[in-house]
Design a protein around this motif. Sequence first.
Motif, PDB file in Angstrom:
ATOM      1  N   ALA A 163       0.540  -1.216   0.252  1.00  0.00           N
ATOM      2  CA  ALA A 163       0.111  -0.026   0.090  1.00  0.00           C
ATOM      3  C   ALA A 163       0.932   0.863   0.440  1.00  0.00           C
ATOM      4  O   ALA A 163       1.698   1.734   0.990  1.00  0.00           O
ATOM      5  CB  ALA A 163      -0.944   0.271   0.891  1.00  0.00           C
ATOM      6  N   PRO A 164       1.169   2.021  -0.984  1.00  0.00           N
ATOM      7  CA  PRO A 164       1.207   3.880  -1.148  1.00  0.00           C
ATOM      8  C   PRO A 164       0.798   4.683  -0.126  1.00  0.00           C
ATOM      9  O   PRO A 164      -0.511   4.692  -0.433  1.00  0.00           O
ATOM     10  CB  PRO A 164       1.498   3.717  -2.458  1.00  0.00           C
ATOM     11  CG  PRO A 164      -0.044   3.470  -2.401  1.00  0.00           C
ATOM     12  CD  PRO A 164      -0.137   2.238  -2.000  1.00  0.00           C
ATOM     13  N   TRP A 165       1.436   4.483   1.186  1.00  0.00           N
ATOM     14  CA  TRP A 165       1.205   6.071   1.626  1.00  0.00           C
ATOM     15  C   TRP A 165       2.017   7.179   1.688  1.00  0.00           C
ATOM     16  O   TRP A 165       3.454   7.317   1.691  1.00  0.00           O
ATOM     17  CB  TRP A 165       1.225   5.589   3.101  1.00  0.00           C
ATOM     18  CG  TRP A 165       0.368   3.930   3.570  1.00  0.00           C
ATOM     19  CD1 TRP A 165       1.266   2.480   3.344  1.00  0.00           C
ATOM     20  CD2 TRP A 165      -1.210   4.670   3.846  1.00  0.00           C
ATOM     21  NE1 TRP A 165       0.050   2.636   3.917  1.00  0.00           N
ATOM     22  CE2 TRP A 165      -1.278   2.838   4.088  1.00  0.00           C
ATOM     23  CE3 TRP A 165      -1.549   5.446   4.372  1.00  0.00           C
ATOM     24  CZ2 TRP A 165      -2.582   2.899   4.891  1.00  0.00           C
ATOM     25  CZ3 TRP A 165      -3.160   5.193   4.177  1.00  0.00           C
ATOM     26  CH2 TRP A 165      -3.913   3.947   4.737  1.00  0.00           C
ATOM     27  N   THR A 166       0.881   8.156   0.998  1.00  0.00           N
ATOM     28  CA  THR A 166       1.794   9.545   1.113  1.00  0.00           C
ATOM     29  C   THR A 166       2.279  10.257   2.699  1.00  0.00           C
ATOM     30  O   THR A 166       1.453   9.736   3.796  1.00  0.00           O
ATOM     31  CB  THR A 166       0.391  10.489   0.830  1.00  0.00           C
ATOM     32  OG1 THR A 166      -0.652  10.845   1.334  1.00  0.00           O
ATOM     33  CG2 THR A 166      -0.052  10.111  -0.287  1.00  0.00           C
ATOM     34  N   GLN A 167       2.671  11.204   2.731  1.00  0.00           N
ATOM     35  CA  GLN A 167       3.381  11.735   3.641  1.00  0.00           C
ATOM     36  C   GLN A 167       2.331  12.434   4.738  1.00  0.00           C
ATOM     37  O   GLN A 167       1.919  12.001   5.616  1.00  0.00           O
ATOM     38  CB  GLN A 167       4.218  13.296   3.584  1.00  0.00           C
ATOM     39  CG  GLN A 167       4.815  14.018   4.934  1.00  0.00           C
ATOM     40  CD  GLN A 167       5.660  13.066   5.738  1.00  0.00           C
ATOM     41  OE1 GLN A 167       6.361  12.202   5.148  1.00  0.00           O
ATOM     42  NE2 GLN A 167       5.600  13.261   6.664  1.00  0.00           N
ATOM     43  N   LYS A 168       0.869  12.901   4.077  1.00  0.00           N
ATOM     44  CA  LYS A 168      -0.205  13.516   4.500  1.00  0.00           C
ATOM     45  C   LYS A 168      -1.416  12.270   5.715  1.00  0.00           C
ATOM     46  O   LYS A 168      -1.020  12.668   6.704  1.00  0.00           O
ATOM     47  CB  LYS A 168      -1.141  13.680   3.489  1.00  0.00           C
ATOM     48  CG  LYS A 168      -2.260  14.555   3.932  1.00  0.00           C
ATOM     49  CD  LYS A 168      -3.766  14.415   4.382  1.00  0.00           C
ATOM     50  CE  LYS A 168      -4.726  14.290   4.487  1.00  0.00           C
ATOM     51  NZ  LYS A 168      -5.598  13.653   4.812  1.00  0.00           N
ATOM     52  N   GLU A 169      -1.073  11.608   4.901  1.00  0.00           N
ATOM     53  CA  GLU A 169      -2.078  10.046   5.472  1.00  0.00           C
ATOM     54  C   GLU A 169      -1.040   9.508   6.827  1.00  0.00           C
ATOM     55  O   GLU A 169      -1.042   9.774   7.736  1.00  0.00           O
ATOM     56  CB  GLU A 169      -2.232   8.975   4.945  1.00  0.00           C
ATOM     57  CG  GLU A 169      -2.659   9.311   3.895  1.00  0.00           C
ATOM     58  CD  GLU A 169      -2.747   8.434   2.525  1.00  0.00           C
ATOM     59  OE1 GLU A 169      -4.037   8.558   1.368  1.00  0.00           O
ATOM     60  OE2 GLU A 169      -1.464   8.138   2.009  1.00  0.00           O
ATOM     61  N   ILE A 170       0.725   9.247   6.370  1.00  0.00           N
ATOM     62  CA  ILE A 170       1.657   9.224   7.482  1.00  0.00           C
ATOM     63  C   ILE A 170       1.248  10.212   8.663  1.00  0.00           C
ATOM     64  O   ILE A 170       1.475  10.014  10.390  1.00  0.00           O
ATOM     65  CB  ILE A 170       3.210   9.206   7.165  1.00  0.00           C
ATOM     66  CG1 ILE A 170       2.981   7.829   5.413  1.00  0.00           C
ATOM     67  CG2 ILE A 170       4.185   8.580   7.730  1.00  0.00           C
ATOM     68  CD1 ILE A 170       4.412   8.061   5.471  1.00  0.00           C
ATOM     69  N   GLU A 171       1.272  11.644   8.287  1.00  0.00           N
ATOM     70  CA  GLU A 171       1.550  12.436   9.712  1.00  0.00           C
ATOM     71  C   GLU A 171       0.656  12.435  10.640  1.00  0.00           C
ATOM     72  O   GLU A 171      -0.460  12.614  11.869  1.00  0.00           O
ATOM     73  CB  GLU A 171       1.958  13.677   8.734  1.00  0.00           C
ATOM     74  CG  GLU A 171       1.911  15.019   9.914  1.00  0.00           C
ATOM     75  CD  GLU A 171       2.624  14.330  11.025  1.00  0.00           C
ATOM     76  OE1 GLU A 171       2.403  15.269  12.784  1.00  0.00           O
ATOM     77  OE2 GLU A 171       3.845  13.505  10.946  1.00  0.00           O
ATOM     78  N   GLU A 172      -0.724  12.001   9.977  1.00  0.00           N
ATOM     79  CA  GLU A 172      -2.351  12.172  10.227  1.00  0.00           C
ATOM     80  C   GLU A 172      -2.397  11.140  10.824  1.00  0.00           C
ATOM     81  O   GLU A 172      -2.411  11.663  12.291  1.00  0.00           O
ATOM     82  CB  GLU A 172      -2.813  12.132   9.097  1.00  0.00           C
ATOM     83  CG  GLU A 172      -4.845  12.051   9.541  1.00  0.00           C
ATOM     84  CD  GLU A 172      -5.057  11.703   8.178  1.00  0.00           C
ATOM     85  OE1 GLU A 172      -6.959  11.026   8.868  1.00  0.00           O
ATOM     86  OE2 GLU A 172      -4.958  11.591   6.894  1.00  0.00           O
TER      87      GLU A 172
END
Length: 409
Positions: free
Chosen positions: A247-256
Motif C-alpha cells: 500500500a502506498p502511503w503519502t506524507q499527509k496520511e503518515i503524519e495524520e
Amino acid sequence: MRRIVDSESHTTSRTVLPLHGWQSAYQLGYATALWRLPLQKDKHLIINFGTDIPKTKMMLEDLPSGFAISPFLNLEGEDALFIKADLHIRFDEIGEPVSESYPSTESNSAREAWENGCRNVDLVTKKDRHVNDFPANSSEEFHLQSVKEAIKAIEAGEIQKVVLSRTKHVALPASFSVTGIFERLCDKYPNAFVSLVYLPHLNQIWLGATPETLVSVDRQGIFRTVALAGTQSAFDASGQMIPPKQAPWTQKEIEEQALVSRYIISCFKKIRVREYLEEGPKTAVAGNLMHLRSDYAVDTKAINFPELGTVMLGLLHPTSAVCGMPKLPALEFIQEHEGYDREFYSGYLGPVNIDSETHLFVNLRCMKISNGMATLYGGGGITEDSVPEKEWQETELKCRTLLAVLEES
C-alpha cells in the motif's frame, strides 16, 4: 422448545434466534443491542425491559453489565447512554443460545411478552416515513468550502489538524429488514465490531461496522487501544485489491496517523504509565478501505492500575482521529463549520462488563435510521497537505461501506 440454563444466574430461556430476539424487543419498544466482536463468531443480545435509558458517567469498573453508547459531544463523560442488561444471551455462530444472564426479577411480564413476540416476529422494520429537506452539509460544495476554511486555519496556526465530516441521506423502502443488513455486515466485515442498537426514547436505530477500538479491557486485565488514521481505497484503479504490504502511503496520511499515535502516548505519559506495548504502524484493511494502524496494550494487573480503562476513556474521547489537534480548538472549529449535530456518530459504543470484559469502539462506518430515512456519515482528517477534492472523495468512500449493504437490500 429446548431450554438453556446459565450456571451463574440459574435462569432459563426458550430457544430464540438473535435476529428474532432483537426484533421482538424493538417491536415492543424495549431498548436493545445486538453485536458481534471483531474476529469472533458469537453474537450477543441484551435487552432492557424498563422505559428509561439514563445518561451515565462511564465509571467502567463500577457499572453492571450493559451496553454504552455515547455522543461525540461528551467531554465531561457524563452523557453516555447505558442500556442495563436485564437480559443477556450469547449465541454461537449458528444462532444457538449458549448462555444467558437474567438478573432482573421485576420484569417477568415484560420478559414473557418478549418471548411471545419472538415466536411471531416479523423481521421487516416498518416505520412511517417523514422525509425532511436534507441539511446543507450533505452537499459537495458545502464540504469543500469547510475543508478550505480548515486549511486556512491550519496555515494560520490556529489548529494543527481537524476532522470534518458530512452526511449522506437515503430514503428507505416502506418495509425493510434492518436485521438483514446487520447479518450482511457481519458477513462482509469479519474484522469489524458490528452492532445494531435501538434507542426507543429517541426513535433511533444505530447500525454499523466500525474498525476502531477506543478502550478495551479483557478478563485478564489487558487494556488495549489503537491509533487508526490515514485512509485510501483498498482497491487499485483496475478494481484489484492492493496487497497491504504494497500500500502506498503519502506524507499527509503518515503524519495524520502519527498525530493520533503521539496523542495516545501523551495520555500514557500524563498518567505516568510507562509499561506499554506498541505495535505498528502497519496497513490494516477495513472492508473497501485501508488505514494505518498502531496497537497499544497495557497489563493493568502488572502495574496495579485497575481503573486504567475509565481513565483512558476520559482522556482519549474524542480522539484526534475523529476531532483533531489540539482537541478544544479543533472541536470549536467543527461546531462552527460542520453544519450539523453528529449525535452518536464518532462517539463510542460497546458492551460494558459483559462476560467480565469491556469493549468500546469509535462509532464509525455507521448509519442512523429514523422516520424511514438512513443517515450515513463520512469524515476525514484535514492537515495542511489536504486537497479538498480528495477529502470529499474520502468521505464518499467511507459512506460506501454502509451504502453498499443498503443497496443489496
